[in-house]
Motif scaffolding. Sequence first.
Motif, PDB file in Angstrom:
ATOM      1  N   UNK B  52       0.847  -1.196   0.000  1.00 54.16           N
ATOM      2  CA  UNK B  52       0.000   0.000   0.000  1.00 54.16           C
ATOM      3  C   UNK B  52       0.882   1.245   0.000  1.00 54.16           C
ATOM      4  N   UNK B  53       0.545   2.221  -0.840  1.00 59.60           N
ATOM      5  CA  UNK B  53       1.294   3.472  -0.823  1.00 59.60           C
ATOM      6  C   UNK B  53       0.589   4.431   0.145  1.00 59.60           C
ATOM      7  N   UNK B  54       1.328   4.858   1.154  1.00 59.65           N
ATOM      8  CA  UNK B  54       0.728   5.704   2.201  1.00 59.65           C
ATOM      9  C   UNK B  54       0.912   7.173   1.877  1.00 59.65           C
ATOM     10  N   UNK B  55       0.095   8.011   2.527  1.00 58.59           N
ATOM     11  CA  UNK B  55       0.163   9.447   2.309  1.00 58.59           C
ATOM     12  C   UNK B  55       1.050  10.156   3.317  1.00 58.59           C
ATOM     13  N   UNK B  56       1.426   9.473   4.357  1.00 63.19           N
ATOM     14  CA  UNK B  56       2.318  10.095   5.350  1.00 63.19           C
ATOM     15  C   UNK B  56       3.048   8.993   6.098  1.00 63.19           C
ATOM     16  N   UNK B  57       4.164   9.386   6.696  1.00 66.34           N
ATOM     17  CA  UNK B  57       4.905   8.456   7.534  1.00 66.34           C
ATOM     18  C   UNK B  57       4.008   7.989   8.681  1.00 66.34           C
ATOM     19  N   UNK B  58       3.238   8.910   9.194  1.00 67.38           N
ATOM     20  CA  UNK B  58       2.365   8.591  10.315  1.00 67.38           C
ATOM     21  C   UNK B  58       1.324   7.529   9.961  1.00 67.38           C
ATOM     22  N   UNK B  59       0.707   7.703   8.803  1.00 67.99           N
ATOM     23  CA  UNK B  59      -0.272   6.705   8.344  1.00 67.99           C
ATOM     24  C   UNK B  59       0.378   5.334   8.271  1.00 67.99           C
ATOM     25  N   UNK B  60       1.578   5.315   7.687  1.00 65.86           N
ATOM     26  CA  UNK B  60       2.304   4.048   7.527  1.00 65.86           C
ATOM     27  C   UNK B  60       2.605   3.423   8.880  1.00 65.86           C
ATOM     28  N   UNK B  61       3.131   4.243   9.781  1.00 67.16           N
ATOM     29  CA  UNK B  61       3.541   3.710  11.084  1.00 67.16           C
ATOM     30  C   UNK B  61       2.356   3.110  11.834  1.00 67.16           C
ATOM     31  N   UNK B  62       1.202   3.757  11.686  1.00 69.53           N
ATOM     32  CA  UNK B  62       0.040   3.286  12.444  1.00 69.53           C
ATOM     33  C   UNK B  62      -0.798   2.251  11.711  1.00 69.53           C
ATOM     34  N   UNK B  63      -0.434   1.926  10.488  1.00 69.16           N
ATOM     35  CA  UNK B  63      -1.198   0.887   9.764  1.00 69.16           C
ATOM     36  C   UNK B  63      -1.106  -0.418  10.532  1.00 69.16           C
ATOM     37  N   UNK B  64      -2.235  -1.046  10.791  1.00 68.68           N
ATOM     38  CA  UNK B  64      -2.223  -2.241  11.654  1.00 68.68           C
ATOM     39  C   UNK B  64      -1.441  -3.392  11.042  1.00 68.68           C
ATOM     40  N   UNK B  65      -1.359  -3.467   9.711  1.00 70.52           N
ATOM     41  CA  UNK B  65      -0.635  -4.582   9.099  1.00 70.52           C
ATOM     42  C   UNK B  65       0.877  -4.393   9.167  1.00 70.52           C
ATOM     43  N   UNK B  66       1.327  -3.220   9.559  1.00 71.25           N
ATOM     44  CA  UNK B  66       2.768  -2.974   9.650  1.00 71.25           C
ATOM     45  C   UNK B  66       3.290  -3.453  11.013  1.00 71.25           C
ATOM     46  N   UNK B  67       4.214  -4.428  10.928  1.00 68.76           N
ATOM     47  CA  UNK B  67       4.831  -4.940  12.168  1.00 68.76           C
ATOM     48  C   UNK B  67       6.026  -4.092  12.590  1.00 68.76           C
ATOM     49  N   UNK B  68       6.751  -3.609  11.586  1.00 70.31           N
ATOM     50  CA  UNK B  68       7.998  -2.895  11.880  1.00 70.31           C
ATOM     51  C   UNK B  68       8.290  -1.951  10.730  1.00 70.31           C
ATOM     52  N   UNK B  69       9.121  -0.935  11.015  1.00 69.23           N
ATOM     53  CA  UNK B  69       9.370   0.127  10.034  1.00 69.23           C
ATOM     54  C   UNK B  69      10.853   0.142   9.661  1.00 69.23           C
ATOM     55  N   UNK B  70      11.107   0.328   8.374  1.00 70.50           N
ATOM     56  CA  UNK B  70      12.481   0.557   7.900  1.00 70.50           C
ATOM     57  C   UNK B  70      12.515   1.923   7.237  1.00 70.50           C
ATOM     58  N   UNK B  71      13.514   2.737   7.595  1.00 70.12           N
ATOM     59  CA  UNK B  71      13.499   4.136   7.206  1.00 70.12           C
ATOM     60  C   UNK B  71      14.810   4.521   6.540  1.00 70.12           C
ATOM     61  N   UNK B  72      14.703   5.013   5.309  1.00 69.71           N
ATOM     62  CA  UNK B  72      15.887   5.435   4.565  1.00 69.71           C
ATOM     63  C   UNK B  72      15.688   6.825   3.993  1.00 69.71           C
ATOM     64  N   UNK B  73      14.916   7.629   4.705  1.00 66.31           N
ATOM     65  CA  UNK B  73      14.655   9.002   4.264  1.00 66.31           C
ATOM     66  C   UNK B  73      15.845   9.894   4.613  1.00 66.31           C
ATOM     67  N   UNK B  74      15.739  11.187   4.288  1.00 61.56           N
ATOM     68  CA  UNK B  74      16.843  12.115   4.566  1.00 61.56           C
ATOM     69  C   UNK B  74      17.111  12.224   6.060  1.00 61.56           C
ATOM     70  N   UNK B  75      18.364  12.528   6.389  1.00 61.38           N
ATOM     71  CA  UNK B  75      18.763  12.614   7.801  1.00 61.38           C
ATOM     72  C   UNK B  75      17.827  13.504   8.619  1.00 61.38           C
ATOM     73  N   UNK B  76      17.422  14.634   8.026  1.00 64.30           N
ATOM     74  CA  UNK B  76      16.639  15.602   8.802  1.00 64.30           C
ATOM     75  C   UNK B  76      15.163  15.220   8.881  1.00 64.30           C
ATOM     76  N   UNK B  77      14.811  14.083   8.284  1.00 69.07           N
ATOM     77  CA  UNK B  77      13.409  13.630   8.351  1.00 69.07           C
ATOM     78  C   UNK B  77      13.249  12.406   9.251  1.00 69.07           C
ATOM     79  N   UNK B  78      14.281  12.090  10.026  1.00 67.17           N
ATOM     80  CA  UNK B  78      14.225  10.881  10.848  1.00 67.17           C
ATOM     81  C   UNK B  78      13.475  11.067  12.158  1.00 67.17           C
ATOM     82  N   UNK B  79      13.643  12.241  12.783  1.00 70.26           N
ATOM     83  CA  UNK B  79      13.232  12.390  14.185  1.00 70.26           C
ATOM     84  C   UNK B  79      11.754  12.074  14.415  1.00 70.26           C
ATOM     85  N   UNK B  80      10.872  12.756  13.684  1.00 73.48           N
ATOM     86  CA  UNK B  80       9.435  12.586  13.958  1.00 73.48           C
ATOM     87  C   UNK B  80       8.968  11.141  13.793  1.00 73.48           C
ATOM     88  N   UNK B  81       9.323  10.486  12.659  1.00 72.15           N
ATOM     89  CA  UNK B  81       8.898   9.079  12.520  1.00 72.15           C
ATOM     90  C   UNK B  81       9.463   8.185  13.621  1.00 72.15           C
TER      91      UNK B  81
END
Lengths: 342, 342, 342, 342
Positions: B52-81
């Motif tokens: 599924x293509x999500x509209x935000x990091x937040x949507x993705x993180x809270x999707x019930x089917x997501x067990x774990x998150x892998x993040x390769x975004x820019x350095x300055x976009x890490x903190x909030x997720x």
Amino acid sequence: MVNIGFIGCGQMGRDHIDRIANRMGNAHIVAIYDLNRAAAEKAVADFGLDAKICDSADELIHAPEVDAVVMASRNDAHLEPLLACIEAGKPVFTEKPMTIDGADSWKVVEAEVKAGKKLVQVGFNRRYDTGYEQMKEIIDSKQIGELLCGDCRHFNAQAATSYYRTDNVVNDTLIHECDILHYLFDDDYKAVEIKCARQNRLNPNGAENLREPQIAIIEFQHGAIVTVEANVNCQYGYDIQCRLVGESGTVSLPDVATPEVRQAERIYHSISSDWFARFLDAYDKEMRAFLNRVERGEEPSGQMATAWDGYVANVAADAMLESLHNGGRVEISLPERPALYA
Amino acid sequence: MVNIGFIGCGQMGRDHIDRIANRMGNAHIVAIYDLNRAAAEKAVADFGLDAKICDSADELIHAPEVDAVVMASRNDAHLEPLLACIEAGKPVFTEKPMTIDGADSWKVVEAEVKAGKKLVQVGFNRRYDTGYEQMKEIIDSKQIGELLCGDCRHFNAQAATSYYRTDNVVNDTLIHECDILHYLFDDDYKAVEIKCARQNRLNPNGAENLREPQIAIIEFQHGAIVTVEANVNCQYGYDIQCRLVGESGTVSLPDVATPEVRQAERIYHSISSDWFARFLDAYDKEMRAFLNRVERGEEPSGQMATAWDGYVANVAADAMLESLHNGGRVEISLPERPALYA
Amino acid sequence: MVNIGFIGCGQMGRDHIDRIANRMGNAHIVAIYDLNRAAAEKAVADFGLDAKICDSADELIHAPEVDAVVMASRNDAHLEPLLACIEAGKPVFTEKPMTIDGADSWKVVEAEVKAGKKLVQVGFNRRYDTGYEQMKEIIDSKQIGELLCGDCRHFNAQAATSYYRTDNVVNDTLIHECDILHYLFDDDYKAVEIKCARQNRLNPNGAENLREPQIAIIEFQHGAIVTVEANVNCQYGYDIQCRLVGESGTVSLPDVATPEVRQAERIYHSISSDWFARFLDAYDKEMRAFLNRVERGEEPSGQMATAWDGYVANVAADAMLESLHNGGRVEISLPERPALYA
Amino acid sequence: MVNIGFIGCGQMGRDHIDRIANRMGNAHIVAIYDLNRAAAEKAVADFGLDAKICDSADELIHAPEVDAVVMASRNDAHLEPLLACIEAGKPVFTEKPMTIDGADSWKVVEAEVKAGKKLVQVGFNRRYDTGYEQMKEIIDSKQIGELLCGDCRHFNAQAATSYYRTDNVVNDTLIHECDILHYLFDDDYKAVEIKCARQNRLNPNGAENLREPQIAIIEFQHGAIVTVEANVNCQYGYDIQCRLVGESGTVSLPDVATPEVRQAERIYHSISSDWFARFLDAYDKEMRAFLNRVERGEEPSGQMATAWDGYVANVAADAMLESLHNGGRVEISLPERPALYA
């Protein structure tokens, strides 16, 4: 101080003259001879020697001021002067090979046995190379047990024009292995076989004149087997490799140490094409050993190649030539080693 | 089997997607997000994902089917997720550095401490490089005693255009050393100093934009001192060196194994300019470790870099930047390590 | 042939006597002096010298049969004989360091400038080590561009009891780097700093007497920075490492070549603890260079370390000692180089 | 996604099951068979497989849910299942050797030719070792010209008890060289000879049961000659060496990269005795290549060993056994290569 009579003023001879005159502390060249008198005169002038120019090897050998003889003449001119030195009781160092074949070398052995004294030392310089010395020490310590097998490789960047005969791969190149392997293994040869591998097209004079690389398969009396590759047109450098396998480990001749450079997507060490430079230290150490033992009145021993060693190398080379010419495995049998060389 | 939500579909991200989709046996990417939706769509198409293509990091993180998150975004976009994952109780793997500085990274540590659980794993891939793993094993065995000093060297063939800022030598390059040295020494930093060496003229954009090589002098709490050279225009290849000195011996990171070639008067090994290829195996092992510990419901441990490790690296890099800007030695002091990371 | 007056018959002295007497072809030791007359007598007897035993350095220097002087006495006994040699117009080879500090060395420089002639040659033997010679050649060819940075490492297996003073790490060990780096970079020093790393507990006499390893950070006038580690209780061997980074590549001093052994789950090369053996060839080549230039009536040049080089090394060591005692970075400024040494 | 039927659950089999289940992203083991049903049951349990346990290889091969077969059963159990797979049109990966001799392997070739399709892939894993891959690339680039000669060495620390038969040096060890040399040289064999070297006394079960080391002399149709040493009780580690000589240079298989340690008068790298670990990556890459080509519906090509390659290796091994039993050089002649394998 040892007074030297020097025979043979070609390239190798001049190198030894330079060595004796400038890098040894205990020798003077007092007499000199070359078939070509001009070469002897030039050597005297170039190296500022205070040496009498002799008219024959015989005159030189018998000159009373000559304590010992160093000989760097052509291979086929070694026999008579060696016999004369033995006759005269004078220590003599000859460049390798001792003579041109096993039959001639046997005459040298017989003469020494008759004289009851070892006078001849053969210039198998690799025995004095630090890398080979260290290998020998490790082997003799038995830390890796008995030697079982091994492989050696010889590489010349290009064969010299004067070298251009198939037999020379045995006569000038493999002869070194014939001595050093006998020395390292401390065992006699049982059989040899030579095979010519795929011809190198970078051989400038054509395969009919120089068939190489040659592969030698060498069997020892105690069962060890060593394979040797002789490549004389490898293009890349002068490279001597020797890797021996014992019962619990292996030991290999080190490469020459040179700086590591990292540049242009490579991590590299230079390797020279200059065969002469490769063993310069060994030549110095070998000559120093000769002069020191002469000064102390000692016969050749230990690391030094005796007339017997020279004979063994020639016999092995003879068998290699037979295999090269006729094909197949050639057995080697030696007469009993005279007690003089025990 | 672990269902992954994936954030960030740039070059690094696509590499991780390929890894998870094609080389791991126990993970599916079920949701994906990129600030640039087209990048997410392209990744789904290129790698044939059923995600599924999500509209935000937040949507993705809270999707019930997501067990774990892998993040390769820019350095300055890490903190909030990261904070959102901790909040949601979901394990998360983030590319290094954890955040852009020590202050931000401290927020991640605080959030985990508050949650009472380690969820964050930072992608300091060198910890999974076989060479570093073997060094770590030797060091931890104490066979060479305590570490006293050492020197490391980092070489890039050329700095990428995007890299062209003096601070990036710290932010993108030395940050790796900030983590791996802390890991290998198992000790905290006491002080750092950065010195700029003679400028490399092969730096294409001019010294005013990128001052390098930089020399880092790193002191540890127990007294060890390590010097690091960061060369980012060395021309010859991507080369990572690390040599550490213990009380009775030294240990060095091996070069990458490649065939030895002897040609043209050189004995050489190739060294690649491709930094990505250098640590490919380490990236695989690191991701496998993450997926396996998530599958087993475990917190990060052992070899894995925790949020605390990510924080320590950021603090050291902050001090390096201060030294780079203002000169001189900069002391480092850390708050007490929370019990969670003991 | 050069007639040598020899001063100082300790361990180093005896080694040089052996060298001159037995491995050089063009020198005789005709006079000898040691503060302890018995040591001179013993040397004469042991090496079979035909040399007059002098009652003072001065007597020896002024003896008419002495062409040149070789000096291996204690560091603090070098100055007066050097000045006397210059006064007498006799070439002199002195073991390193030239004197005990920059101030004394400056007196030697001034004396030579006044005499208008370079007579003094300093025994910084590493300049004649084949590995360093090859590095120098590569560096001078500019094939890797200008040197930017580098790291060197010095390892002694154990510090000798006589060595047991913190200052000796600078005086006896780092002094070598002070010369060879100046030589390799062909640049003057701008500043140095010494930091003491974590103390090695295998130091048998206690940290209060010998603080080591020491890390030297050396800055050059043109901006290059080199870090040096001096470890004098490393246990494993005598090991000299030098790795320098240019604009497009790096160059490293080779390890000593020894056979590769594969045994007991290890692929290894031996490394000796014998510092003396490590540079034996370099000592020979250095002495040969001295004798040859004296024989030809030449002043020291090229590879040879002049009085100026001896002074530069002493000044750098003085600055290192200041940093060691007081901490921090110490700037170095030299007077203008006299035209004699241009 | 590829559904795999798996045959043979011994040590090698379990390793492949782990690989397929946990490190490949595109395969499921759906059926499993072992002559010993308990072994199959244990594998299903240990690796958490969702796989049907079959009562025969035939049942497994013909199960409709099986897309492809992987086979790690005993050498003498390969032939029938291979023929059944070809009959059924199912891709099959078999561990090496393909069958127990050239005659049996020819039946596989004939079956494929009749089917008009290449289905069989033989697990000659060295082809996927990174070092061999890099050698192959250098050789194929012709940068060192045509290959002329070479030497290879195989070392096992100790022969396993199950291995204790002289023929196994050929069947289990030299068979690897029979494939990889054929692959690297891209040339057919002309003749082989096996010689037994001096017996290693560290052979625990006695020379009558296991004569080794063995030396193989291998001649190629185009004239190249390679010597191979097979040492299976070398004590020191598992070590695979391969050095090939071209017209203008040489190329050698790299040692496994491990940290350099300097300690106790040695500079060393560790070498493991674990033959399994040595080629772990190669096994992974080989299996990935199989699964990917099956997924894409492709026949084996390029780097993969086909039934023809399996046949060539068996024929060479047959000739080696003949030489081992009867002595002397044994010529090899192959039927024309079928167009299917052109």
